[in-house]
Design an enzyme around this catalytic site. Structure first.
Site, short mmCIF file in Angstrom:
data_model
loop_
_atom_site.label_atom_id
_atom_site.label_comp_id
_atom_site.label_asym_id
_atom_site.label_seq_id
_atom_site.Cartn_x
_atom_site.Cartn_y
_atom_site.Cartn_z
CB ALA A 213 38.93 41.92 38.14
CG ASN A 214 35.42 45.73 39.81
OD1 ASN A 214 35.00 45.20 40.83
ND2 ASN A 214 34.74 45.72 38.67
#
Length: 406
Positions: A213-214
């Protein structure tokens, strides 16, 4: 912007932790031309100072029912009658109970009971308090009495570990509700136009526990969806996993992965415009583990990565391409060069380029600095709140669609 020009609003600030949001709310109302007169409860002054409220409202702050100067002419009646809307934000459980029961023991409750203007309440309280049977009865009673409500929303509370329904609606949501009451016929330049907006991160599972993810919070994408809706647009928001409330007046489709996001976007077409704000993970693992990957004697596992679909390019070059396509370029170096290359490569009409280096605090932060890159050149926008970025982008979209006949 002056949708509430010269509208007289009496703002009752209740005594809850969300009282600090009244400062931004006042600013938003005044931006739209409203004249705001504040009334603060004793509890509100424990969370935010009358000096701050008065400075932002450019008005005297009222708080005392028995003030000798104001009450010589029954000042609480004058306050109630001289305004076109009584806005209560935050509306605590106590304020709701007092109005529902017709009890008057301070200036705020006296003004509400004496009001002939519409009353709009924005509740804010702990989820358990909002769910309590007494609050539910008061809520239903007030609705039956003609009181209008905006929110509460769902999300994290001020108390550590607390989450649920009870958050004060965001200032722009409250402003939109005020406009519905006081300016229902205000111009809607995007009425009849349909938009798709993507927002937030994507989560690409490695196994049932871990994912790629980020740090995207979704604040910018959600703000753009809200601003488009406020301008009259019909908006589908395709959102990755976020913890912020859904925008009002928007149909939100929640997804987890890049492939799910692309599918949801394609299902939302055709549209007049598409704004791709989501920070989509570029890669996913080739084979998702069916069970949690355990530590082993051979060290960390080797993950084989494959590319995710490029949503912006897929739509930008696709058969169902909207007439207006806007993308975002989140970069840590060579910002404008990368954005200009992306504009051509991905088939977009414009790219909003922003620096997401850790020191900038854009990811998860409340402010953004963007550069609008189009075939016309580069517009450098000043650093501003993400909601203001959204409104400025909508102004650009309105001008662009009007000029192009899109």
């Amino acid at each position: 912007m002056a949708s509430l020009k010269d509208k007289r609003i009496l703002l009752v600030v209740g005594g809850g932790i969300a009282a600090y949001k009244a400062l931004d709310l006042i600013r938003r109302l005044r931006e739209r031309g409203a004249k705001v007169t504040p009334v603060m409860t004793r509890g509100a002054a424990e969370f935010v100072t009358p000096l701050s409220i008065g400075a932002l409202s450019a008005s005297k702050v009222y708080s005392d029912l028995f003030d000798r100067e104001d009450e010589h002419d029954v000042g609480h009646i004058r306050l109630a009658r001289d305004h076109e809307l009584i806005l209560v934000a935050p509306a605590t459980a106590h304020l709701m109970a007092r109005l529902a029961g017709g009890l008057v023991d301070d200036l705020a409750s006296a003004v509400m009971l004496a009001a002939k203007a519409p009353i709009l309440m924005a509740p804010a309280m702990n989820p358990a308090m909002w769910a309590h049977a007494a609050t539910r009865r008061n809520h239903e009673c007030l609705i039956a009495d003609g009181v209008r409500f905006v929110g509460p929303g769902a999300g994290e509370m001020a108390e550590a570990g607390e989450a649920g329904v009870g958050r004060l609606a965001e200032p722009l949501e409250i402003v939109a509700a005020v406009e519905e009451v006081l300016a229902p016929n205000a111009p809607k330049p995007l009425a009849g136009r349909c938009f798709v907006v993507t927002s937030g991160p994507t989560h690409e599972p490695i196994d049932p526990v871990r994912y790629i993810a980020n740090r995207s919070s979704g604040q910018q994408g959600h703000a753009i969806a809200q601003a488009l809706a406020e301008a009259g647009g019909e908006v589908v928001l395709v959102s990755g996993p976020v913890v912020i409330p859904d925008p009002q007046g928007v149909r939100t489709v929640k997804v987890e992965t890049a492939r799910q996001m692309l599918k949801a976007v394609e299902e939302a077409l055709p549209a007049d415009g598409a704004i791709f704000v989501a920070a989509v993970a570029d890669w996913r693992v080739a084979t998702e583990g069916a069970s949690k990957t355990k530590k082993g004697a051979d060290g960390p596992p080797r993950l084989e990565l494959v590319e995710n679909p490029d949503i912006l390019a897929t739509i930008g070059h696709g058969e169902k391409r909207p007439k207006l396509v806007v993308g975002f370029a989140a970069e840590t170096n060579d910002l404008l060069a990368n954005a200009q290359a992306k504009l051509m490569r991905k088939g977009a009409d414009a790219i909003l380029a922003n620096d997401v280096s850790l020191e900038g605090g854009v990811m998860g932060g409340p402010r953004n600095t963007v550069h609008l890159v189009s075939e016309s050149g580069v517009e450098d926008w000043p650093t501003m709140a993400k909601a203001d970025v959204a409104r400025r982008l909508v102004d650009w979209i309105v001008a662009r669609m009007g000029a192009s006949g899109a």
